[in-house]
Design an enzyme around this catalytic site. Structure first.
Site, PDB file in Angstrom:
ATOM      1  N   CYS A   1       7.112   1.333  -0.317  1.00  0.00           N
ATOM      2  CA  CYS A   1       5.966   0.842  -1.072  1.00  0.00           C
ATOM      3  C   CYS A   1       5.474   1.991  -1.936  1.00  0.00           C
ATOM      4  O   CYS A   1       5.105   3.047  -1.406  1.00  0.00           O
ATOM      5  CB  CYS A   1       4.879   0.399  -0.098  1.00  0.00           C
ATOM      6  SG  CYS A   1       3.314   0.008  -0.899  1.00  0.00           S
TER       7      CYS A   1
ATOM      8  N   CYS B   1       6.937  -0.753  -8.451  1.00  0.00           N
ATOM      9  CA  CYS B   1       6.418  -1.481  -7.290  1.00  0.00           C
ATOM     10  C   CYS B   1       7.630  -2.179  -6.708  1.00  0.00           C
ATOM     11  O   CYS B   1       8.394  -2.828  -7.439  1.00  0.00           O
ATOM     12  CB  CYS B   1       5.365  -2.503  -7.721  1.00  0.00           C
ATOM     13  SG  CYS B   1       4.923  -3.658  -6.404  1.00  0.00           S
TER      14      CYS B   1
HETATM   15  N1  DGL Z   1       5.251  -3.225  -2.824  1.00  0.00           N
HETATM   16  C1  DGL Z   1       4.171  -2.374  -3.092  1.00  0.00           C
HETATM   17  C2  DGL Z   1       4.470  -1.243  -4.019  1.00  0.00           C
HETATM   18  O1  DGL Z   1       5.612  -0.831  -4.114  1.00  0.00           O
HETATM   19  C3  DGL Z   1       2.747  -2.809  -2.991  1.00  0.00           C
HETATM   20  C4  DGL Z   1       2.313  -4.112  -3.540  1.00  0.00           C
HETATM   21  C5  DGL Z   1       0.880  -4.405  -3.166  1.00  0.00           C
HETATM   22  O2  DGL Z   1       0.648  -4.701  -1.989  1.00  0.00           O
HETATM   23  O3  DGL Z   1       0.001  -4.301  -4.047  1.00  0.00           O
HETATM   24  O4  DGL Z   1       3.599  -0.701  -4.652  1.00  0.00           O
END
Ligand code: DGL
Length: 272
Positions: free
Chosen positions: A73, A183
């Site tokens: 993440c 993301c």
């Molecule tokens: N998948 C996440 C990232 O890479 C976070 C998405 C979220 O929960 O806002 O930033």
């Protein structure tokens, strides 16, 4: 049993990273932890994000005796890594937006970063840009709605292409030739993003780079009791998923089963 690799995200985004890791290391056991009760992470206050992630991940690391943690993440990786590393004695791998390769391959030297509002405002991201893309004009786009749309696509199999085109209008207007998917949710809608942006915009993510990093760490002798390539035949790789929301939808449940998860279970957060 051999020790699993723990992959963590707020939602389904980390599955894009897990898929890359499994391509390189198909025989390992994996545990996928997603904190969907608190999604989207891009809207969370920094301190809340750090304390919640550290507590949740540490709890599961102890329970499953994980060999490595992959924070799949970007939003969490911008702030939680130092606190998590100080808490754990196993390697912690974070995700870094692919700014460096984007700057390298851009012909126009106009690149974009599509990420969460949290990621685009963090000091970490701005340092990365000044370190590796100093010769480029970098446009930042922070959007939590795209995260929710990627979740929705997994749940229902549908994505609202008209809304996607509206959300991407500023990206098109910025006239960039490379867009960093900063993301981990966004590679899950890569095809649709490419459809709207057109073939002249190259999309880059860091899934494959993270997988390489995990494979190289695994090759180091101090990480004990993971499955070696030779060993793998005897032991069936196990995939377990843990989520924090009270319940998950049928679509997501099915998607996880299709990915190969044999256990799909709720885990209580430490403040419950
Ligand atoms: N998948 C996440 C990232 O890479 C976070 C998405 C979220 O929960 O806002 O930033």
């Amino acid at each position: 049993m051999s020790r699993p690799i723990l992959v963590f995200d707020s939602g389904i985004g980390g599955l894009s990273v897990l898929a890359e890791i499994r391509k390189l290391l198909p025989r390992q056991h994996y545990c996928y932890l997603f904190d969907n009760a608190r999604l989207p992470y891009g809207e969370l206050d920094e301190q809340v994000l750090v304390s919640g992630c550290v507590a949740l991940i540490s709890q599961l690391v102890a329970r499953i005796d994980a060999a490595i943690v992959v924070v799949a993440c970007n939003t969490a990786s911008t702030v939680v890594l130092p606190a998590l590393r100080s808490q754990l004695s196993i390697p912690v791998v974070g995700v870094v937006p692919a700014i460096k390769p984007a700057a390298r391959i851009s012909a126009s030297k106009r690149i974009g970063l599509l990420a969460t509002p949290g990621t685009v405002k963090r000091h970490y991201t701005h340092t990365l840009i000044s370190q590796f893309a100093d010769d480029c004009h970098v446009e930042l786009f922070g959007c939590s709605e795209l995260v929710l749309m990627a979740e929705q696509k997994i749940e229902s199999g549908q994505l609202d292409m008209q809304r996607l085109a509206e959300l991407l209008a500023p990206v098109i207007a910025a006239d960039i030739d490379v867009l960093v998917l900063g993301c981990t949710h966004f590679p899950m809608i890569r095809h649709e993003l490419q459809q709207v942006l057109g073939p002249e915009v190259t999309l880059l993510d860091s899934g494959a780079a993270i997988a390489k990093r995990v494979a190289s760490l695994l090759g180091q002798s101090h990480i004990s009791n993971v499955v070696s390539d030779q060993q793998g035949q005897g032991e069936q790789p196990q995939l377990q998923a843990f989520y924090t929301k009270a319940e998950i939808g049928e679509g997501l449940q099915t998607a996880l089963v299709d990915c190969g998860f044999s256990t799909i279970e709720r885990i209580a957060t430490t403040n419950e």
